[in-house]
Design a protein around this motif. Structure first.
Motif, PDB file in Angstrom:
ATOM      1  N   ARG A  17     -11.190  -7.357  -5.104  1.00 29.87           N
ATOM      2  CA  ARG A  17     -10.461  -6.225  -4.509  1.00 29.87           C
ATOM      3  C   ARG A  17     -11.167  -5.738  -3.263  1.00 29.87           C
ATOM      4  NH1 ARG A  17      -7.655  -2.043  -8.509  1.00 29.87           N
ATOM      5  NH2 ARG A  17      -6.162  -3.547  -9.323  1.00 29.87           N
ATOM      6  N   ILE A  18     -10.394  -5.263  -2.283  1.00 31.33           N
ATOM      7  CA  ILE A  18     -10.970  -4.535  -1.148  1.00 31.33           C
ATOM      8  C   ILE A  18     -10.511  -3.101  -1.362  1.00 31.33           C
ATOM      9  CG2 ILE A  18     -11.028  -4.277   1.362  1.00 31.33           C
ATOM     10  CD1 ILE A  18     -10.295  -7.275   1.557  1.00 31.33           C
ATOM     11  N   GLY A  19     -11.389  -2.268  -1.810  1.00 27.70           N
ATOM     12  CA  GLY A  19     -10.982  -0.919  -2.230  1.00 27.70           C
ATOM     13  C   GLY A  19     -10.052  -1.062  -3.420  1.00 27.70           C
ATOM     14  N   ASN A  20      -8.833  -0.497  -3.284  1.00 28.71           N
ATOM     15  CA  ASN A  20      -7.854  -0.607  -4.375  1.00 28.71           C
ATOM     16  C   ASN A  20      -6.914  -1.795  -4.198  1.00 28.71           C
ATOM     17  OD1 ASN A  20      -8.654   1.525  -5.909  1.00 28.71           O
ATOM     18  ND2 ASN A  20      -7.397   3.024  -4.780  1.00 28.71           N
ATOM     19  N   PHE A  21      -7.104  -2.523  -3.102  1.00 30.65           N
ATOM     20  CA  PHE A  21      -6.185  -3.619  -2.773  1.00 30.65           C
ATOM     21  C   PHE A  21      -6.589  -4.867  -3.564  1.00 30.65           C
ATOM     22  CE2 PHE A  21      -4.108  -6.905  -0.451  1.00 30.65           C
ATOM     23  CZ  PHE A  21      -3.048  -6.326   0.214  1.00 30.65           C
ATOM     24  N   ASP A  22      -5.762  -5.227  -4.546  1.00 28.89           N
ATOM     25  CA  ASP A  22      -6.084  -6.369  -5.401  1.00 28.89           C
ATOM     26  C   ASP A  22      -5.535  -7.650  -4.761  1.00 28.89           C
ATOM     27  OD1 ASP A  22      -5.738  -8.385  -7.589  1.00 28.89           O
ATOM     28  OD2 ASP A  22      -6.743  -6.804  -8.707  1.00 28.89           O
ATOM     29  N   LEU A  23      -6.459  -8.498  -4.287  1.00 22.58           N
ATOM     30  CA  LEU A  23      -6.043  -9.665  -3.489  1.00 22.58           C
ATOM     31  C   LEU A  23      -5.233 -10.672  -4.303  1.00 22.58           C
ATOM     32  CD1 LEU A  23      -9.413 -10.031  -1.582  1.00 22.58           C
ATOM     33  CD2 LEU A  23      -7.228  -9.425  -0.551  1.00 22.58           C
TER      34      LEU A  23
ATOM     35  N   VAL B 176      -7.524  -4.882 -20.828  1.00 19.25           N
ATOM     36  CA  VAL B 176      -8.921  -4.435 -20.853  1.00 19.25           C
ATOM     37  C   VAL B 176      -9.835  -5.574 -20.391  1.00 19.25           C
ATOM     38  CG1 VAL B 176     -10.752  -3.516 -22.326  1.00 19.25           C
ATOM     39  CG2 VAL B 176      -8.363  -2.914 -22.773  1.00 19.25           C
ATOM     40  N   LEU B 177     -10.734  -5.279 -19.454  1.00 23.31           N
ATOM     41  CA  LEU B 177     -11.644  -6.301 -18.922  1.00 23.31           C
ATOM     42  C   LEU B 177     -12.889  -6.429 -19.811  1.00 23.31           C
ATOM     43  CD1 LEU B 177     -11.406  -5.263 -15.174  1.00 23.31           C
ATOM     44  CD2 LEU B 177     -10.251  -7.162 -16.290  1.00 23.31           C
ATOM     45  N   ARG B 178     -13.744  -7.412 -19.489  1.00 20.33           N
ATOM     46  CA  ARG B 178     -14.931  -7.648 -20.333  1.00 20.33           C
ATOM     47  C   ARG B 178     -15.866  -6.440 -20.393  1.00 20.33           C
ATOM     48  NH1 ARG B 178     -15.135 -12.737 -18.007  1.00 20.33           N
ATOM     49  NH2 ARG B 178     -17.133 -12.411 -16.974  1.00 20.33           N
ATOM     50  N   ASP B 179     -15.880  -5.629 -19.323  1.00 24.69           N
ATOM     51  CA  ASP B 179     -16.766  -4.454 -19.345  1.00 24.69           C
ATOM     52  C   ASP B 179     -16.069  -3.241 -19.958  1.00 24.69           C
ATOM     53  OD1 ASP B 179     -14.953  -3.754 -17.425  1.00 24.69           O
ATOM     54  OD2 ASP B 179     -16.414  -3.171 -15.915  1.00 24.69           O
ATOM     55  N   GLY B 180     -14.865  -3.459 -20.534  1.00 17.79           N
ATOM     56  CA  GLY B 180     -14.152  -2.384 -21.228  1.00 17.79           C
ATOM     57  C   GLY B 180     -13.267  -1.554 -20.311  1.00 17.79           C
ATOM     58  N   SER B 181     -13.315  -1.812 -18.986  1.00 18.98           N
ATOM     59  CA  SER B 181     -12.497  -1.007 -18.055  1.00 18.98           C
ATOM     60  C   SER B 181     -11.105  -1.643 -17.902  1.00 18.98           C
ATOM     61  CB  SER B 181     -13.182  -0.925 -16.700  1.00 18.98           C
ATOM     62  OG  SER B 181     -13.221  -2.222 -16.133  1.00 18.98           O
ATOM     63  N   ARG B 182     -10.203  -0.881 -17.283  1.00 17.10           N
ATOM     64  CA  ARG B 182      -8.858  -1.406 -16.982  1.00 17.10           C
ATOM     65  C   ARG B 182      -8.553  -1.086 -15.523  1.00 17.10           C
ATOM     66  NH1 ARG B 182      -4.849   0.312 -21.851  1.00 17.10           N
ATOM     67  NH2 ARG B 182      -3.514  -1.216 -20.864  1.00 17.10           N
ATOM     68  N   LEU B 183      -8.047  -2.103 -14.801  1.00 16.43           N
ATOM     69  CA  LEU B 183      -7.731  -1.878 -13.378  1.00 16.43           C
ATOM     70  C   LEU B 183      -6.326  -1.321 -13.237  1.00 16.43           C
ATOM     71  CD1 LEU B 183      -9.153  -5.235 -11.936  1.00 16.43           C
ATOM     72  CD2 LEU B 183     -10.121  -2.943 -11.601  1.00 16.43           C
ATOM     73  N   LYS B 184      -6.117  -0.576 -12.152  1.00 19.42           N
ATOM     74  CA  LYS B 184      -4.784  -0.018 -11.889  1.00 19.42           C
ATOM     75  C   LYS B 184      -4.072  -0.872 -10.822  1.00 19.42           C
ATOM     76  CE  LYS B 184      -5.242   4.862 -12.967  1.00 19.42           C
ATOM     77  NZ  LYS B 184      -6.281   4.794 -13.953  1.00 19.42           N
ATOM     78  N   TYR B 185      -2.777  -1.078 -11.029  1.00 20.13           N
ATOM     79  CA  TYR B 185      -1.991  -1.902 -10.103  1.00 20.13           C
ATOM     80  C   TYR B 185      -0.714  -1.174  -9.683  1.00 20.13           C
ATOM     81  CZ  TYR B 185      -4.756  -5.833 -11.976  1.00 20.13           C
ATOM     82  OH  TYR B 185      -5.757  -6.679 -12.356  1.00 20.13           O
ATOM     83  N   PRO B 186      -0.376  -1.207  -8.373  1.00 19.99           N
ATOM     84  CA  PRO B 186       0.896  -0.601  -7.962  1.00 19.99           C
ATOM     85  C   PRO B 186       2.070  -1.488  -8.390  1.00 19.99           C
ATOM     86  CG  PRO B 186      -0.145  -1.662  -6.092  1.00 19.99           C
ATOM     87  CD  PRO B 186      -1.094  -1.817  -7.254  1.00 19.99           C
TER      88      PRO B 186
ATOM     89  N   LEU C  71       0.811  -1.228   0.000  1.00 15.07           N
ATOM     90  CA  LEU C  71       0.000   0.000   0.000  1.00 15.07           C
ATOM     91  C   LEU C  71       0.844   1.277   0.000  1.00 15.07           C
ATOM     92  CD1 LEU C  71      -2.770  -1.119   2.504  1.00 15.07           C
ATOM     93  CD2 LEU C  71      -3.053  -0.681   0.057  1.00 15.07           C
ATOM     94  N   LEU C  72       2.173   1.136   0.192  1.00 16.60           N
ATOM     95  CA  LEU C  72       3.027   2.336   0.216  1.00 16.60           C
ATOM     96  C   LEU C  72       2.928   3.062  -1.128  1.00 16.60           C
ATOM     97  CD1 LEU C  72       6.392   1.308   1.940  1.00 16.60           C
ATOM     98  CD2 LEU C  72       4.548   2.708   2.876  1.00 16.60           C
ATOM     99  N   PRO C  73       2.765   4.366  -1.107  1.00 14.08           N
ATOM    100  CA  PRO C  73       2.637   5.085  -2.382  1.00 14.08           C
ATOM    101  C   PRO C  73       3.992   5.319  -3.048  1.00 14.08           C
ATOM    102  CG  PRO C  73       2.360   6.574  -0.535  1.00 14.08           C
ATOM    103  CD  PRO C  73       2.627   5.243   0.053  1.00 14.08           C
TER     104      PRO C  73
END
Ligand SMILES: NC(=O)C1=CN([C@@H]2O[C@H](COP(=O)(O)OP(=O)(O)OC[C@H]3O[C@@H](n4cnc5c(N)ncnc54)[C@H](OP(=O)(O)O)[C@@H]3O)[C@@H](O)[C@H]2O)C=CC1
Ligand SMILES: CC(C)=CCC[C@@H](C)[C@H]1CC=C2C3=C(CC[C@@]21C)[C@@]1(C)CC[C@H](O)C(C)(C)[C@@H]1CC3
Length: 421
Positions: free
Chosen positions: A185-191, A92-102, A81-83
């Motif tokens: 995900r929990i918030g932005n935390f991708d398990l 690109v996901l099936r709904d056309g969106s893209r997730l962000k990953y640190p 979680l450190l920035p």
């Protein structure tokens, strides 16, 4: 909030032996981990020993192990979680969106290394990991069960488009095993992304270091074999975290749901079975000639070179096919608009990266000598895993690319080993 009603994809082809496999594997694999650890620490270290060298129940549980596992996961979550480092987008996901990953895995490894050095200098007995290994494995297995149950339950609140295509059959045991939700995900935390690269992978090299410290306790200095295994596997883990972004395009992140298979694989299987060679050396010291060591270093170097160059070539080609390092390579067009490489590493065999990985796997076992089969467990398991993975990938590519894939297979007939397989 009411759970979502999902349409189950009953027609999805079942993998890993279907419902029967999905029922047996979650029982069989955790027991295999405990069995291998017990055999590895026994003087005979024979997998054929009967009755097997089972430890007394008192050796299976230690509250310190639970504290260590909880603390470890908390530390790695904090570092995730450190920035720091950049943020990348996934496919690109099936709904056309893209997730962000640190992309800060390498930072996490470096900070962990500094913390470990401080702890060792302060007198922390890292070698004690050797005694604690069974309770630690039991706690990690427990965490992977709890996590998979949480993942299964929460998936009923996910949108249909957030579910994986293969883990949503309506059979609870199969779906629990394969994983229903693709990117929980929990918030932005991708398990899934967190588990794939952090606690287990970094935990693996910490266990290796613990075994090295145990060797120092017992014999005053680490053996050459132990140094080689620690060095090779640290290189592999560092490479994975240095190239963390590439994981975003792997089958596990793009295609597979997050269920028991990956949760257990990431949190228990990787750290506790991939470190078997180092553990073996604590109880079964080996003397290694300089010539033997040079040969093994060379083998690991060749394997690493093939693994890294082929993975980088494909990643570069997928990111920017016009980049000067890949623009000259011959390709074939596919109906999807994407092209397939038919020269360079991917014109040599269809999975040059697996070939390199397998050569490294062999180099990690050879320092343990040839008197026992146990240190070769990783090579044997890994060969089976990669053959199975290659078949899964092949099926997906044929479905995706159709005739273009068949043309590629004709142009590049061998899957992993030229002229053999
Ligand atoms: N140590 C361990 O326990 C494990 C290590 N690994 C390692 O992880 C790494 C990643 O492996 P994995 O995720 O299985 O998959 P790969 O990196 O081999 O990727 C397979 C994908 O690459 C693309 N591709 C295949 N052929 C071509 C081509 N000719 N030209 C361009 N693109 C092509 C396709 O995807 P698309 O066309 O959609 O881009 C295909 O689905 C490997 O190095 C493997 O050895 C894997 C499992 C376990
Ligand atoms: C027996 C069992 C439960 C198997 C589950 C499979 C997992 C152990 C593996 C599936 C794909 C993996 C990858 C790596 C580790 C093992 C698992 C999780 C990986 C992180 C190792 C380091 C590599 O450089 C990698 C990042 C390419 C790789 C990705 C796939």
């Amino acid at each position: 909030m009411k759970p979502n009603k999902h349409k189950a994809s009953h027609s999805a082809e079942r993998e890993f032996g279907g419902a029967l496999g999905a029922t047996c594997i979650p029982v069989f694999l955790p027991l295999t981990v405990l069995y291998l650890l017990s055999v590895c620490r026994s003087p005979a270290a024979s997998v054929l020993q009967w009755p097997p060298p089972l430890p007394p129940a008192t050796h299976l549980w230690d509250p310190w192990a639970a504290v260590l596992i909880a603390g470890w996961i908390a530390l790695q979550s904090f570092l995730y979680l450190l920035p720091i480092g950049k943020v990348s987008e996934g496919l690109v996901l099936r709904d056309g969106s893209r997730l962000k990953y640190p992309i800060n895995g390498f930072h996490a490894l470096s900070i962990t290394a500094v913390l470990l050095i401080i702890c060792i200098l302060l007198g922390m007995p890292l070698g004690h990991l050797f005694e604690l290994i069974l309770p630690l494995a039991i706690c990690a297995i427990g965490v992977s069960y709890l996590l998979s149950m949480y993942l299964y339950i929460r998936s009923f609140w996910a949108h249909q488009h957030a579910l994986s295509l293969g883990g949503n059959t309506g059979n609870p045991l199969y779906d629990f095993f394969m994983g229903r939700e693709l990117n929980p995900r929990i918030g932005n935390f991708d398990l899934k992304y967190f588990c794939e690269l952090r606690p287990g992978l970094i935990g693996w090299v910490v266990i290796n270091l613990g075994m090295l410290m145990k060797e120092v306790e017992l014999r005053d200095s680490p053996s050459l074999a132990m140094l080689l295994i620690n060095g090779f596997q640290l290189l592999y883990v560092t490479d994975a975290l240095w190239n963390e972004e590439a994981v975003l395009t792997t089958m596990d992140i793009v295609h597979d749901g997050f269920g028991f298979m990956l949760a257990f694989g990431d949190l228990a299987w990787v750290p506790f079975t991939y470190s078997l060679q180092a553990m073996f050396l604590v109880v079964h010291p080996q003397s290694l000639s300089t010539l033997g060591a040079v040969g093994i270093v060379l083998l690991n170097g060749i394997g690493y070179y093939i693994f890294r160059r082929s993975n980088s070539q494909k990643n570069q080609f997928r990111r920017d096919p016009k980049h000067k390092s890949v623009a000259h390579l011959e390709t074939i067009a596919t109906a999807t608009g994407k092209r397939l490489l038919v020269s360079g590493w991917w014109g040599f065999v269809r999975h040059p990266n697996y070939l390199g990985d397998l050569l490294m796997a062999l180099a990690w076992s050879l320092p343990c000598g040839i008197s026992h089969i146990l240190p070769y467990f990783y090579v044997i398991y890994f060969t089976i895993l990669l053959i199975h993975r290659e078949a899964r990938d092949e099926k997906q590519c044929r479905a995706k690319y159709g005739v273009a894939w068949d043309t590629y297979c004709r142009r590049v007939p061998y899957r992993i080993i030229p002229y053999v397989y």
